[in-house]
Design an enzyme around this catalytic site. Structure first.
Site, PDB file in Angstrom:
ATOM      1  N   GLU A 134       0.520  11.697   2.877  1.00 48.50           N
ATOM      2  CA  GLU A 134       0.566  10.672   1.837  1.00 48.50           C
ATOM      3  C   GLU A 134       0.778  11.327   0.481  1.00 48.50           C
ATOM      4  OE1 GLU A 134      -2.864   8.138   2.017  1.00 48.50           O
ATOM      5  OE2 GLU A 134      -2.491   7.535   4.079  1.00 48.50           O
ATOM      6  N   HIS A 176      -1.809   2.514   1.693  1.00 46.25           N
ATOM      7  CA  HIS A 176      -3.239   2.843   1.623  1.00 46.25           C
ATOM      8  C   HIS A 176      -3.973   1.854   0.705  1.00 46.25           C
ATOM      9  CE1 HIS A 176      -6.076   6.490   2.349  1.00 46.25           C
ATOM     10  NE2 HIS A 176      -6.773   5.367   2.303  1.00 46.25           N
TER      11      HIS A 176
END
Length: 525
Positions: free
Chosen positions: A260, A278
Site C-alpha cells: 500500500e 483502506h
C-alpha cells in the site's frame, strides 16, 4: 512535564486531552524519516497513525522515548521488537474503530452480493443495464468469519441480524463465547467448504500470513465471495485473481493489500472485484474515537503509570496502578537482590504470590521481578523489555499464585534454579506500602532493601557483631540499618547492613578477613 509529539494528522481533541492531563504536546506532521530522527530525542511519547514509520533507526535516536501510541489497530508501521528491546511501550486503540471497520465489511459484502459498483458505473455511463446484473440474497447464506475477536464479533452480530448463518474459525474462540455470540465454531477446512461469504478479521502474524493461500482458496465452496478489511497479506492475491478469472470465486472485495498504497494491481479491472483504499476506519466517529483513546492512554502512562492496550507490556489501569505500584517496587527489589547474589546465569525464575498479592494482576509483578534481576547486568533494562530479554537468554519464567494467607497477609517469593539447587528470597509490604525482605535463602531476616548495602554470611558466634562494627567504624563507614538472621544458634547467619556510601573493595577485603566470615558482597538498590 512529559512531552509528546503527534507526528500524523489526527483530531485536534487529542492534543487538547494531552494538555488537560498535564502533558506538553507538539503537533508536527509530514516529516521525513531523517527529520523525525533529528527531533525525536526530546520527546517522551510519540502519537502516530499509519503514515509515520517507527523503525529501528528512529528508535535508536529516541533516547527519551517511553511510549508509542498508534491511533488505530494495525501496528505494521512500528518495529515492535526494536521498541521492546529499547524499553518503549507500544500501544494501539483496538476498539475505537471496531464498529466502523465491521460496517465496512458488511457494506462490501452487499456490494459483492448485488454487484453495486459495476452497476453504478454502467448506469451513470448511460447504458441502463437492468438485465445485466443478477445478484444473490444474503438471507439464509452462511458467513464464514476468519477471526471472531472484537471486530469479527460485531460482524457476526450484524450478519445474524440479516438472518445469515455464521461459522467462525478462531483458535482463541472458546465454546462458551461461540454460544454467547450465537455462532458455530469450526475448523478452517470446514469453513472453507461451507461458507457462501468469507470475511477476515485477524491480525497479520506468522501464523495468519497467507491464511487464504492458493491451496486454501482452492478448498472454498464454488461461488464464494471473499471480503478482507483486516490486513494485507492474509490472502494470496495472485491465487485470488486466478480463481476469480476461472469463476470458482464469484467475487472479492479488498480494502487492504500486501503493498500500500496500491496504485497498480493485477486485480484491478477484474470482473466482480471491488477495491477500496483502506477505508475500514475512515469515518468521522472512528477518527475522533481513536485520537481520544490514544491521547488518554498515553497520558495515563506518562502521568500515572497506567498501561492500556499495550502490545509489549502487561496492561495496568490508571486506577490499578497506585495499588500495585508498591508490589512492583517490592518485586523489583527482590529480583535485584537475587540477581546480585546469583553468580551464574539461571535457567529458571519462579515468582510466587500469596495472600493479597495473589489477588492482583500478576503480569506487572513478574515483569518487575525480571527487570530487577536483569538490570544487574544492564542499565537499559526496564519492565517493557525485561520479559523479552529473559526469553532471549533462555530463562524459563514460572508464575504461582496462592490466594490463602500464610504467616503474612501478603507475600512475594522469587526463586531461581541454580547448580546448588533452588534458592529463594521473599518479601512483604508493611502498612501496604513499605517493601520489606523477610526471608533470604531460607533464613528469616527482616530488612529494608535500599541504597548501598553490605551482605555477609558468617558462622554464628559471640563477638562477631562487635568485630564488624569496629571494622566499619575504623574504615569511616557509617551504618544506617543493621539486620540479622540465622538458621539456628551456632549455625550459619546472615547480616545485611545499609551504609551511607558505596561499599569499596578495600572494605570488602577487611570484612572477609574477619574470623567466621564465609561470604561478603556489596549490594545496591
Amino acid at each position: 512535564m512529559p512531552k509528546v509529539l503527534i507526528s500524523d494528522k489526527m483530531s485536534p481533541l487529542a492534543a487538547q486531552i494531552f494538555r488537560e492531563r498535564g502533558v506538553e504536546v507538539d503537533e508536527i506532521t509530514g516529516k521525513t524519516p531523517e527529520e523525525l530522527k533529528a527531533m525525536i530525542g526530546e520527546y517522551d511519547g510519540l502519537a502516530i497513525r499509519s503514515s509515520t514509520k517507527v523503525t529501528k533507526d528512529i528508535l535508536a535516536a529516541a533516547t527519551n522515548l517511553k511510549v508509542i501510541g498508534r491511533a488505530g489497530i494495525g501496528v505494521d508501521n512500528v518495529d515492535i521488537p526494536a521498541a521492546s528491546a529499547a524499553g518503549v511501550v507500544v500501544m494501539n486503540t483496538p476498539f475505537g474503530n471496531s464498529i466502523t471497520t465491521a460496517e465496512h465489511a458488511i457494506a462490501l459484502m452487499f456490494a459483492l452480493a448485488r454487484q453495486l459498483p459495476e452497476a453504478n458505473a454502467q448506469t451513470q455511463a448511460g447504458t441502463w443495464p437492468k438485465n445485466g446484473f443478477m445478484g444473490v440474497e444474503v438471507t439464509g447464506k452462511t458467513l464464514g468469519l476468519i477471526g471472531a475477536g472484537n471486530i469479527g464479533s460485531i460482524v457476526a452480530d450484524r450478519a445474524l441480524g440479516l438472518k445469515m448463518k455464521v461459522v467462525a474459525f478462531d483458535p482463541f474462540l472458546s465454546a462458551d463465547r461461540a454460544v454467547e455470540l450465537g455462532i458455530e465454531k469450526v475448523e478452517l477446512d470446514q469453513l472453507l467448504a461451507r461458507a457462501d461469504f468469507i470475511t477476515l478479521h485477524t491480525p497479520l502474524t506468522d501464523q495468519t500470513r497467507n491464511i487464504l493461500s492458493a491451496e486454501n482458496l482452492a478448498k472454498t465452496k464454488k461461488g464464494v465471495r471473499i471480503i478482507n478489511c483486516a490486513r494485507g497479506g492474509l490472502i494470496d492475491e495472485a491465487a485470488l485473481k486466478d480463481l476469480l478469472d476461472s469463476g470458482h470465486i464469484a467475487g472479492a472485495a479488498l480494502d487492504v493489500f500486501v503493498t500500500e498504497p496500491a496504485k497498480e494491481h493485477p486485480l484491478f479491472g477484474t470482473p466482480n472485484f471491488v477495491a477500496t483504499p483502506h477505508l475500514g476506519a475512515s469515518t468521522n466517529e472512528a477518527q475522533v474515537n481513536v485520537a481520544l483513546q490514544v491521547a488518554e492512554q498515553m497520558a495515563d502512562y506518562l502521568v500515572s503509570g497506567g498501561v492500556t492496550n499495550a502490545l509489549n507490556m502487561p496492561s495496568l489501569s490508571a486506577e490499578e496502578a497506585p495499588r500495585i505500584r508498591p508490589y512492583m517496587q517490592l518485586a523489583e527489589r527482590l529480583g535485584s537482590l537475587i540477581g546480585q547474589l546469583s553468580h551464574d546465569a539461571v535457567p529458571r525464575i519462579s515468582i510466587h504470590t500469596e495472600g493479597a498479592a495473589a489477588e492482583l494482576n500478576p503480569k506487572p509483578i513478574v515483569s518487575a521481578v525480571l527487570a530487577g534481576y536483569l538490570r544487574v547486568h544492564s542499565d537499559t533494562v526496564n519492565m517493557v523489555n525485561a520479559p523479552f530479554l529473559a526469553k532471549e537468554r533462555g530463562i524459563e519464567v514460572r508464575e504461582v499464585r496462592t490466594e490463602r494467607e500464610g504467616d503474612y497477609h501478603t507475600l512475594v517469593r522469587v526463586s531461581v534454579k541454580t547448580e546448588a539447587g533452588e534458592r529463594s528470597v521473599a518479601g512483604t509490604l508493611f502498612g501496604n506500602e513499605a517493601p520489606r525482605l523477610i526471608e533470604l535463602f531460607g533464613i528469616k531476616v527482616e530488612a529494608d532493601l535500599a541504597g548501598h548495602m553490605l551482605y555477609v554470611v558468617n558462622e554464628d558466634a559471640p563477638g562477631f557483631i562487635g568485630r564488624i562494627g569496629t571494622t566499619l567504624g575504623e574504615a569511616g563507614v557509617n551504618i544506617g540499618t543493621f539486620h540479622l538472621g540465622r538458621r539456628a544458634a551456632g549455625g550459619e547467619a546472615v547480616l545485611l547492613l545499609s551504609v551511607d556510601e558505596p561499599v569499596t573493595p578495600d572494605l570488602i577485603a577487611k570484612v572477609r578477613a574477619l574470623p567466621g566470615v564465609k561470604t561478603v558482597m556489596a549490594l545496591k538498590f
